[in-house]
Design an enzyme around this catalytic site. Structure first.
Site, PDB file in Angstrom:
ATOM      1  N   LYS A 150     -23.819  -0.862 -32.696  1.00  0.00           N
ATOM      2  CA  LYS A 150     -22.877  -0.655 -33.807  1.00  0.00           C
ATOM      3  C   LYS A 150     -23.149  -1.636 -34.943  1.00  0.00           C
ATOM      4  O   LYS A 150     -22.930  -1.315 -36.120  1.00  0.00           O
ATOM      5  CB  LYS A 150     -21.440  -0.785 -33.321  1.00  0.00           C
ATOM      6  CG  LYS A 150     -20.807   0.529 -32.962  1.00  0.00           C
ATOM      7  CD  LYS A 150     -21.183   1.105 -31.621  1.00  0.00           C
ATOM      8  CE  LYS A 150     -22.248   2.140 -31.623  1.00  0.00           C
ATOM      9  NZ  LYS A 150     -22.564   2.669 -30.280  1.00  0.00           N
ATOM     10  N   VAL A 205     -40.116  18.277 -23.692  1.00  0.00           N
ATOM     11  CA  VAL A 205     -41.403  17.601 -23.905  1.00  0.00           C
ATOM     12  C   VAL A 205     -42.264  17.931 -22.696  1.00  0.00           C
ATOM     13  O   VAL A 205     -41.942  17.554 -21.572  1.00  0.00           O
ATOM     14  CB  VAL A 205     -41.192  16.074 -24.028  1.00  0.00           C
ATOM     15  CG1 VAL A 205     -42.529  15.350 -24.080  1.00  0.00           C
ATOM     16  CG2 VAL A 205     -40.361  15.762 -25.254  1.00  0.00           C
ATOM     17  N   GLY A 257     -33.859  13.375 -26.385  1.00  0.00           N
ATOM     18  CA  GLY A 257     -32.449  13.364 -25.979  1.00  0.00           C
ATOM     19  C   GLY A 257     -31.558  13.142 -27.183  1.00  0.00           C
ATOM     20  O   GLY A 257     -31.653  12.102 -27.844  1.00  0.00           O
ATOM     21  N   HIS A 299       0.062   7.967 -48.384  1.00  0.00           N
ATOM     22  CA  HIS A 299      -0.807   8.659 -49.334  1.00  0.00           C
ATOM     23  C   HIS A 299      -1.346   7.673 -50.364  1.00  0.00           C
ATOM     24  O   HIS A 299      -0.563   6.883 -50.894  1.00  0.00           O
ATOM     25  CB  HIS A 299      -0.040   9.758 -50.057  1.00  0.00           C
ATOM     26  CG  HIS A 299      -0.868  10.431 -51.111  1.00  0.00           C
ATOM     27  ND1 HIS A 299      -1.844  11.349 -50.788  1.00  0.00           N
ATOM     28  CD2 HIS A 299      -0.907  10.267 -52.463  1.00  0.00           C
ATOM     29  CE1 HIS A 299      -2.440  11.753 -51.903  1.00  0.00           C
ATOM     30  NE2 HIS A 299      -1.895  11.107 -52.931  1.00  0.00           N
ATOM     31  N   ASP A 306     -19.623   2.871 -15.129  1.00  0.00           N
ATOM     32  CA  ASP A 306     -20.770   3.786 -15.131  1.00  0.00           C
ATOM     33  C   ASP A 306     -21.245   4.155 -13.732  1.00  0.00           C
ATOM     34  O   ASP A 306     -21.812   5.225 -13.526  1.00  0.00           O
ATOM     35  CB  ASP A 306     -21.950   3.150 -15.896  1.00  0.00           C
ATOM     36  CG  ASP A 306     -21.771   3.234 -17.406  1.00  0.00           C
ATOM     37  OD1 ASP A 306     -20.688   3.658 -17.855  1.00  0.00           O
ATOM     38  OD2 ASP A 306     -22.718   2.864 -18.125  1.00  0.00           O
ATOM     39  N   GLY A 312     -20.684  -9.555 -20.019  1.00  0.00           N
ATOM     40  CA  GLY A 312     -20.560  -8.517 -21.057  1.00  0.00           C
ATOM     41  C   GLY A 312     -21.295  -7.236 -20.710  1.00  0.00           C
ATOM     42  O   GLY A 312     -21.045  -6.193 -21.303  1.00  0.00           O
ATOM     43  N   GLY A 313     -22.242  -7.335 -19.752  1.00  0.00           N
ATOM     44  CA  GLY A 313     -22.945  -6.136 -19.285  1.00  0.00           C
ATOM     45  C   GLY A 313     -23.735  -5.454 -20.384  1.00  0.00           C
ATOM     46  O   GLY A 313     -24.100  -6.066 -21.398  1.00  0.00           O
TER      47      GLY A 313
HETATM   48  P1  FAD Z   1     -22.324  -2.452 -17.340  1.00  0.00           P
HETATM   49  O1  FAD Z   1     -21.924  -2.714 -18.715  1.00  0.00           O
HETATM   50  O2  FAD Z   1     -23.658  -1.832 -17.086  1.00  0.00           O
HETATM   51  O3  FAD Z   1     -22.236  -3.827 -16.552  1.00  0.00           O
HETATM   52  C1  FAD Z   1     -22.638  -3.937 -15.232  1.00  0.00           C
HETATM   53  C2  FAD Z   1     -22.966  -5.384 -14.931  1.00  0.00           C
HETATM   54  O4  FAD Z   1     -23.182  -5.538 -13.535  1.00  0.00           O
HETATM   55  C3  FAD Z   1     -24.252  -5.839 -15.606  1.00  0.00           C
HETATM   56  O5  FAD Z   1     -23.989  -6.992 -16.392  1.00  0.00           O
HETATM   57  C4  FAD Z   1     -25.194  -6.155 -14.445  1.00  0.00           C
HETATM   58  O6  FAD Z   1     -26.057  -7.246 -14.709  1.00  0.00           O
HETATM   59  C5  FAD Z   1     -24.218  -6.491 -13.339  1.00  0.00           C
HETATM   60  N1  FAD Z   1     -24.766  -6.317 -11.985  1.00  0.00           N
HETATM   61  C6  FAD Z   1     -25.509  -5.294 -11.506  1.00  0.00           C
HETATM   62  N2  FAD Z   1     -25.797  -5.513 -10.197  1.00  0.00           N
HETATM   63  C7  FAD Z   1     -25.233  -6.699  -9.854  1.00  0.00           C
HETATM   64  C8  FAD Z   1     -25.167  -7.454  -8.665  1.00  0.00           C
HETATM   65  N3  FAD Z   1     -25.738  -7.039  -7.535  1.00  0.00           N
HETATM   66  N4  FAD Z   1     -24.497  -8.633  -8.660  1.00  0.00           N
HETATM   67  C9  FAD Z   1     -23.897  -9.081  -9.805  1.00  0.00           C
HETATM   68  N5  FAD Z   1     -23.928  -8.388 -10.963  1.00  0.00           N
HETATM   69  C10 FAD Z   1     -24.574  -7.218 -10.989  1.00  0.00           C
HETATM   70  N6  FAD Z   1     -20.004   3.061 -24.669  1.00  0.00           N
HETATM   71  C11 FAD Z   1     -18.943   3.189 -25.496  1.00  0.00           C
HETATM   72  O7  FAD Z   1     -17.820   3.371 -25.026  1.00  0.00           O
HETATM   73  N7  FAD Z   1     -19.100   3.106 -26.859  1.00  0.00           N
HETATM   74  C12 FAD Z   1     -20.317   2.917 -27.430  1.00  0.00           C
HETATM   75  O8  FAD Z   1     -20.413   2.847 -28.652  1.00  0.00           O
HETATM   76  C13 FAD Z   1     -21.441   2.782 -26.586  1.00  0.00           C
HETATM   77  N8  FAD Z   1     -22.669   2.579 -27.097  1.00  0.00           N
HETATM   78  C14 FAD Z   1     -23.733   2.414 -26.274  1.00  0.00           C
HETATM   79  C15 FAD Z   1     -24.986   2.206 -26.830  1.00  0.00           C
HETATM   80  C16 FAD Z   1     -26.095   2.023 -26.008  1.00  0.00           C
HETATM   81  C17 FAD Z   1     -27.447   1.791 -26.640  1.00  0.00           C
HETATM   82  C18 FAD Z   1     -25.929   2.048 -24.587  1.00  0.00           C
HETATM   83  C19 FAD Z   1     -27.106   1.834 -23.677  1.00  0.00           C
HETATM   84  C20 FAD Z   1     -24.697   2.258 -24.023  1.00  0.00           C
HETATM   85  C21 FAD Z   1     -23.580   2.457 -24.856  1.00  0.00           C
HETATM   86  N9  FAD Z   1     -22.314   2.690 -24.332  1.00  0.00           N
HETATM   87  C22 FAD Z   1     -21.240   2.857 -25.176  1.00  0.00           C
HETATM   88  C23 FAD Z   1     -22.073   2.774 -22.867  1.00  0.00           C
HETATM   89  C24 FAD Z   1     -21.493   1.466 -22.334  1.00  0.00           C
HETATM   90  O9  FAD Z   1     -22.386   0.413 -22.623  1.00  0.00           O
HETATM   91  C25 FAD Z   1     -21.271   1.560 -20.829  1.00  0.00           C
HETATM   92  O10 FAD Z   1     -20.454   2.677 -20.560  1.00  0.00           O
HETATM   93  C26 FAD Z   1     -20.580   0.324 -20.284  1.00  0.00           C
HETATM   94  O11 FAD Z   1     -21.360  -0.822 -20.506  1.00  0.00           O
HETATM   95  C27 FAD Z   1     -20.328   0.477 -18.778  1.00  0.00           C
HETATM   96  O12 FAD Z   1     -19.672  -0.639 -18.308  1.00  0.00           O
HETATM   97  P2  FAD Z   1     -19.795  -1.103 -16.784  1.00  0.00           P
HETATM   98  O13 FAD Z   1     -18.901  -2.274 -16.641  1.00  0.00           O
HETATM   99  O14 FAD Z   1     -19.575   0.048 -15.898  1.00  0.00           O
HETATM  100  O15 FAD Z   1     -21.307  -1.513 -16.563  1.00  0.00           O
END
Ligand code: FAD
Length: 458
Positions: A50, A231, A174, A437, A304, A38-39
């Site tokens: 949320k 800051v 921020g 409506h 990301d 789920g990351g």
């Molecule tokens: P991630 O979700 O960061 O997942 C990457 C995964 O890779 C992680 O589980 C990590 O453990 C794993 N990993 C890293 N290195 C390795 C490795 N070497 N081997 C195996 N696994 C590894 N976005 C929205 O669209 N809507 C929102 O409302 C929103 N709210 C947010 C609120 C907060 C507080 C935060 C911090 C972020 C929010 N985001 C939101 C942003 C969103 O969470 C990210 O854009 C999204 O999680 C990115 O997905 P990803 O798959 O690129 O990476």
């Protein structure tokens, strides 16, 4: 023969969706995750935040129950209990994704993956050969140089989201989406919140009028805001933080119980062997071409880590694209200008496409239409009168260049605007749609009509 067609590194929204789509397309897929399925999004980002924000919204609604003719006794808000609910929702969703991987025959390994070369990945000492690699290792909160995250006084969103305590006084550095959402959350539970932004407006990427409207709303709630302010010093002493603000040379000092640093993200590029895939790094992020390829051949970087738009739905869309590209489906490159953006404070902010200023700066001849929720029947029945919809159209063709919404649950109104853009629809077509409506989406129709001076209900 390779062990796999695709090895996906990371099971966040980018990685798990890429894995499911790849497997659906008949590719033998291995998904590797070093922490939790789920990351960030499911565990420490979108979903728990949320859930906490929904708790705050309910609290605020209960506080004004009298407006609806409902008398309630003493209101006592238990943040820790609401926090528990956020972890339960997280647990349910991560379990759900685990099941989805199984159902779609995605093989899964727990462990840290390392790219040895573009056709080999090592996980916990075991080597796997593969025709393709999708890197989806995400990002973590960015911490400005010299700031120490102690998890007690100074926190990032990660520590804040895992804390069941509301600070009495908090400074949030921020005012992007995360900073603004925490400001609303903490203020709702009675914190004294100071929001600090170095740019000239809160939510710097959003349309100026939307940002101004949110500032007005936050000011009414009692949130203190400092824009064009940095800051200059942060000192921790005896369980408190002392912050010194610098606003164009004018200094101000105050004490808080907690400092939340919400100043952006740093991609997870360390110890993954990305250099062994001939990756180029630009400003810390992994550069990709129009097919999201790192090396022009078989290693993709999605979500990301590539620094395009750090949002969960963008990571998911990129995951689908990469899987389909590997399967030879020649998918259409993503239109990054059409990616929706959403902020979940109350009032919510939702937007797509260009702001009015961006459109004018790009040389478009612009027609703007606006319509307030105050003049919408459904919003009055719900007593959610705050905010408006602003449509930015091209003056001659009516092309929908951008849409900017502020108000109750406006994130749920984005779909039709995305569809209009995807189908190259116009403001005339939006204005001509017949809406149920009463419904809040009538405001979009009226704002579109207003771009050609034809709004009916104002
Ligand atoms: P991630 O979700 O960061 O997942 C990457 C995964 O890779 C992680 O589980 C990590 O453990 C794993 N990993 C890293 N290195 C390795 C490795 N070497 N081997 C195996 N696994 C590894 N976005 C929205 O669209 N809507 C929102 O409302 C929103 N709210 C947010 C609120 C907060 C507080 C935060 C911090 C972020 C929010 N985001 C939101 C942003 C969103 O969470 C990210 O854009 C999204 O999680 C990115 O997905 P990803 O798959 O690129 O990476």
């Amino acid at each position: 023969m390779s062990d796999y067609d695709v090895v996906v590194i990371g099971a966040g929204p980018g990685g798990y969706v890429a894995s499911i789509r790849a497997s659906q397309l008949g590719l033998k897929t291995l998904c590797v995750e070093k922490e939790t399925i789920g990351g960030v999004c499911l565990n420490w980002g979108c979903i728990p935040s949320k859930t906490l924000l929904r708790n705050a919204e309910i609290l605020n609604l209960v506080k004004r129950a009298g407006d609806f003719g409902i008398t309630v006794g003493n209101i006592r808000a238990d943040y820790a209990k609401g926090f528990q609910r956020s972890r339960e929702v997280v647990g349910r969703l991560t379990k759900g994704v685990e099941q989805l991987l199984i159902k779609n025959a995605v093989e899964f390994r727990q462990g840290a993956a390392y790219i040895d070369n573009p056709n080999q990945v090592t996980v916990s000492g075991e080597q796997y050969t593969t025709r393709n690699v999708i890197v989806a290792t995400g990002a973590r909160p960015k911490v400005p140089e010299g700031v120490l995250i102690d998890g007690q006084i100074v926190m990032t969103s990660l520590e804040a989201i895992l804390s069941d305590i509301v600070p009495d006084r908090v400074a949030i550095i921020g005012a992007g989406a995360i900073g603004v959402e925490f400001a609303y959350l903490y203020q709702s539970y009675g914190s004294k919140v100071t929001l600090i932004e170095s740019m000239s407006q809160i939510l710097p990427k959003e349309d100026e009028e939307i940002s101004k409207a949110l500032s007005r709303s936050f000011r009414k709630l009692g949130i203190e805001m400092h824009t064009s302010t940095s800051v200059s010093e942060l000192v921790c002493l005896e369980n408190k933080g002392r912050i010194t603000l610098d606003s164009q040379g004018t200094k101000k000092e105050f004490w808080v119980d907690r400092v939340l640093v919400a100043t952006g993200i740093t991609p997870n590029i360390e110890n993954i062997g990305i250099e062994n895939a001939q990756a180029h790094i630009t400003d810390g992020f992994v550069s990709v071409d129009e097919n999201l390829l790192v090396n022009g051949k078989n290693v993709y970087a999605i979500g990301d880590i590539n620094g395009r738009i750090p949002l969960a739905h963008v990571a998911q869309a990129e995951g689908v694209f990469a899987a389909e590209h590997i399967a030879g489906l020649a998918p259409q490159p993503l239109d990054y200008n059409a990616m929706p953006r959403a902020v979940y404070c109350n009032p919510q902010i939702a937007s797509i496409g260009l702001t009015e200023k961006e459109a004018t700066d790009k040389g478009y001849s612009v027609k703007v239409g606006k319509f307030p929720f105050l003049a919408n029947g459904k919003s009055l029945t719900a007593d959610e009168r705050e905010g408006f919809v602003k449509i930015v159209g091209e003056a001659n063709t009516g092309e929908l260049l951008g849409a900017h919404l502020i108000g109750h649950e406006v994130t749920e109104l984005l779909g039709e605007l995305s569809l209009t853009r995807a189908l190259d629809g116009t403001t005339q077509e939006l204005g001509g749609l017949v809406k149920a409506h009463p419904s809040a989406s009538e405001v979009i129709k009226e704002a579109a009509l207003a771009t050609y001076e034809s709004a009916l209900h104002i």
